[in-house]
Design a protein around this motif. Structure first.
Motif, PDB file in Angstrom:
ATOM      1  N   ALA A 222       0.816  -1.219   0.000  1.00 34.46           N
ATOM      2  CA  ALA A 222       0.000   0.000   0.000  1.00 34.46           C
ATOM      3  C   ALA A 222       0.850   1.270   0.000  1.00 34.46           C
ATOM      4  N   VAL A 223       2.169   1.103   0.100  1.00 30.08           N
ATOM      5  CA  VAL A 223       3.036   2.296   0.122  1.00 30.08           C
ATOM      6  C   VAL A 223       3.381   2.677  -1.322  1.00 30.08           C
ATOM      7  N   TYR A 224       2.915   3.830  -1.769  1.00 32.09           N
ATOM      8  CA  TYR A 224       3.246   4.287  -3.125  1.00 32.09           C
ATOM      9  C   TYR A 224       4.759   4.526  -3.202  1.00 32.09           C
ATOM     10  N   THR A 225       5.414   3.944  -4.209  1.00 39.13           N
ATOM     11  CA  THR A 225       6.877   3.965  -4.233  1.00 39.13           C
ATOM     12  C   THR A 225       7.415   4.398  -5.593  1.00 39.13           C
ATOM     13  N   GLU A 226       8.257   5.405  -5.561  1.00 41.82           N
ATOM     14  CA  GLU A 226       8.884   5.910  -6.787  1.00 41.82           C
ATOM     15  C   GLU A 226      10.323   6.272  -6.441  1.00 41.82           C
ATOM     16  N   GLY A 227      11.274   5.939  -7.323  1.00 43.80           N
ATOM     17  CA  GLY A 227      12.687   6.163  -7.008  1.00 43.80           C
ATOM     18  C   GLY A 227      13.275   7.404  -7.644  1.00 43.80           C
ATOM     19  N   ILE A 228      14.618   7.472  -7.608  1.00 42.18           N
ATOM     20  CA  ILE A 228      15.310   8.694  -8.041  1.00 42.18           C
ATOM     21  C   ILE A 228      15.997   8.523  -9.398  1.00 42.18           C
ATOM     22  N   SER A 229      15.801   7.366 -10.046  1.00 42.56           N
ATOM     23  CA  SER A 229      16.607   7.102 -11.243  1.00 42.56           C
ATOM     24  C   SER A 229      16.253   7.995 -12.434  1.00 42.56           C
ATOM     25  N   LYS A 230      15.078   8.662 -12.386  1.00 43.56           N
ATOM     26  CA  LYS A 230      14.716   9.527 -13.527  1.00 43.56           C
ATOM     27  C   LYS A 230      15.200  10.964 -13.335  1.00 43.56           C
ATOM     28  N   ILE A 231      15.777  11.257 -12.155  1.00 42.13           N
ATOM     29  CA  ILE A 231      16.205  12.634 -11.872  1.00 42.13           C
ATOM     30  C   ILE A 231      17.516  12.912 -12.617  1.00 42.13           C
ATOM     31  N   THR A 232      17.517  13.978 -13.413  1.00 43.53           N
ATOM     32  CA  THR A 232      18.703  14.289 -14.222  1.00 43.53           C
ATOM     33  C   THR A 232      19.413  15.526 -13.657  1.00 43.53           C
ATOM     34  N   PRO A 233      20.688  15.741 -14.051  1.00 43.91           N
ATOM     35  CA  PRO A 233      21.393  16.963 -13.633  1.00 43.91           C
ATOM     36  C   PRO A 233      20.624  18.226 -14.036  1.00 43.91           C
ATOM     37  N   LEU A 234      19.901  18.160 -15.165  1.00 43.60           N
ATOM     38  CA  LEU A 234      19.128  19.328 -15.612  1.00 43.60           C
ATOM     39  C   LEU A 234      18.030  19.656 -14.593  1.00 43.60           C
ATOM     40  N   ASP A 235      17.351  18.633 -14.105  1.00 45.79           N
ATOM     41  CA  ASP A 235      16.308  18.872 -13.087  1.00 45.79           C
ATOM     42  C   ASP A 235      16.924  19.451 -11.823  1.00 45.79           C
ATOM     43  N   ILE A 236      18.078  18.931 -11.455  1.00 48.06           N
ATOM     44  CA  ILE A 236      18.720  19.406 -10.225  1.00 48.06           C
ATOM     45  C   ILE A 236      19.069  20.892 -10.359  1.00 48.06           C
ATOM     46  N   GLU A 237      19.484  21.279 -11.557  1.00 45.22           N
ATOM     47  CA  GLU A 237      19.798  22.697 -11.803  1.00 45.22           C
ATOM     48  C   GLU A 237      18.541  23.561 -11.638  1.00 45.22           C
ATOM     49  N   PHE A 238      17.442  23.139 -12.264  1.00 42.89           N
ATOM     50  CA  PHE A 238      16.185  23.896 -12.152  1.00 42.89           C
ATOM     51  C   PHE A 238      15.692  23.948 -10.706  1.00 42.89           C
ATOM     52  N   ILE A 239      15.752  22.797 -10.050  1.00 39.00           N
ATOM     53  CA  ILE A 239      15.251  22.700  -8.677  1.00 39.00           C
ATOM     54  C   ILE A 239      15.963  23.731  -7.797  1.00 39.00           C
TER      55      ILE A 239
END
Ligand code: HSE
Length: 434
Positions: A222-239
């Motif tokens: 029942a725990v919704y689970t999503e990981g970090i493998s889709k996070i790119t350096p570009l997203d980190i820059e925007f974030i």
């Protein structure tokens, strides 16, 4: 002085840490326990590799039954990891009347209900401080320190590997692969590191904490689970440009009518305390209805911190044995008859703020097409950024939304991703803590 005999199954990083602590801090631990902790047998398939700790070679065996069936062993420490043979060994040890100490969150998240029931019937203890948060005494804090509270919320970083990777990517621009390799070298990662990066290890830990906090059976599915493998350096820059940092968070809330349970990459304000928990450190914020907010912080992985948690369980059980108080603190946090199933909300019901990164054709009208779909699904935009033109023909368009419903977001993104002007899957990251 009286002795408590221990058998160890699995002589890996954490096992070696436990042995090192028993040697280096032996007299201190004995002075606190009032008994000797004697490591009587260690079973592992590999009994030749030097673990860097001094043990009598004759206590090593490749045969787990020498631990499980030794009538002199009081406590079996299971540090094999994974589901099998760990589950069978633990059940066998329980059937033989032995107390269990385990760091195996995967095992407890999947088979915990069965193991706790078997231990309850047999009148033995199951202790698992090392299964969540490495060296941080999270389990003891919830079960004992916060026993007077209804836990309203758990919110935190529970995987050292994922936190190490995201911290390195954010602060040093390290690639995902290099950061993961370093985490593996440091002994933080699971045997299968997809458990770390895909959020599964965090979900295992959250399911265990939810049992203790909310008095519910373990319900990993029942725990919704999503990981970090889709996070790119570009997203980190925007974030970072938007004033946030990204963390793999475990979130559980008691909303009265139900329980919310999710694990996913989350943007949190850069100035917040959790945003500044970096490297292999873990931190868990617990909100109790009486105590208010508590933040526990420390090393969430690694040989010595996790070894420290294992030894704390040995002392706990040792004390109960010495004082004839086995079962004094129930393994599951409450009396077995008090466990209640609660409805766990679907992720579709979530309402929060979102970050989207669209990859779109750089031509007039694209933004209004995307905005039109979002509007039609009741999603209101808080801010937008478009990076300068790029030669490949597509540009990243990044948006932060106001609070929106997950079901609306998912429907909108499906529609947007099928627009001819949108190239590639849109990246979605949930935002908390504003
Ligand atoms: N692989 C886990 C982590 C180990 O990285 O946090 C501690 O449970």
């Amino acid at each position: 002085m009286r002795s408590i005999n221990i058998g160890l199954l699995g002589f890996g990083t954490v096992g070696a840490g436990m042995v090192k602590i028993l040697i280096e801090n032996g007299p201190l631990i004995e002075s606190r326990l009032g008994a000797l902790l004697i490591l009587k047998k260690i079973a592992d398939l590999d009994i030749t590799t030097d673990r860097g700790v001094a043990i009598q070679p004759d206590i090593l065996t490749t045969d787990a039954s020498e631990v499980l069936n030794d009538p002199e062993i009081d406590i079996v420490v299971e540090l094999i990891g994974g589901y099998e043979p760990a589950r069978s060994f633990v059940l066998q040890a329980i059937a033989n009347g032995k107390h269990i100490v385990t760091a195996n969150k995967a095992l407890l998240a999947k088979h915990g209900n069965e193991i706790f029931a078997a231990a309850g019937k047999q009148g033995v203890e199951v202790a698992f401080e090392a299964s969540v948060g490495g060296g941080i005494p999270l389990i003891h804090s919830i079960k004992e320190g916060l026993v007077a509270n209804r836990v309203k919320m758990l919110f935190g970083i529970l995987n050292g590997t994922a936190n190490y990777i995201l911290s390195k990517m954010t602060d040093e621009g390290t690639s995902f692969e290099t950061a993961l390799k370093r985490a593996q070298e440091k002994g933080y990662a699971e045997a299968d590191p997809t458990f770390d990066v895909e959020g599964i290890d965090t979900a295992h830990k959250l399911a265990i904490l939810m049992m203790l906090s909310f008095g519910i059976p373990i319900n990993l599915d029942a725990v919704y689970t999503e990981g970090i493998s889709k996070i790119t350096p570009l997203d980190i820059e925007f974030i970072q440009q938007f004033g946030y940092r990204i963390k793999l968070l475990a979130i559980a809330k008691d909303t009265g009518d139900a329980v919310e349970a999710r694990v996913h990459p989350t943007m949190i304000p850069a100035g917040s305390m959790l945003a500044n928990v970096n490297g292999s450190f873990n931190a868990l914020s617990i909100t109790g209805d009486m105590a208010g907010d508590i933040l526990l912080f420390g090393r969430g992985a690694g040989m010595m911190p996790t070894g420290s948690a294992v030894v704390s369980d040995l002392v706990d059980i040792g004390r109960n044995i010495l004082y004839g108080a086995v079962g004094r603190v129930p393994a599951i946090g409450c009396q077995a008859g008090a466990v209640r199933d609660r409805r766990i909300k679907k992720i579709d019901d979530l309402e929060t703020k979102y970050y989207f990164r669209f990859t779109a054709v750089d031509s007039p009208g694209v933004l209004s097409k995307i905005g039109g779909v979002l509007g039609a699904h009741r999603i209101s935009i808080e801010s937008v950024q478009q990076k300068g033109r790029v030669t490949s023909g597509s540009v990243p368009i990044v948006m932060i939304t106001h609070k929106a419903r997950e079901v609306d977001v998912q429907n909108a993104l499906k529609e947007i991703d099928s627009l001819p002007v949108v190239q590639g899957e849109t990246i979605l990251i949930r935002i908390e803590g504003d």
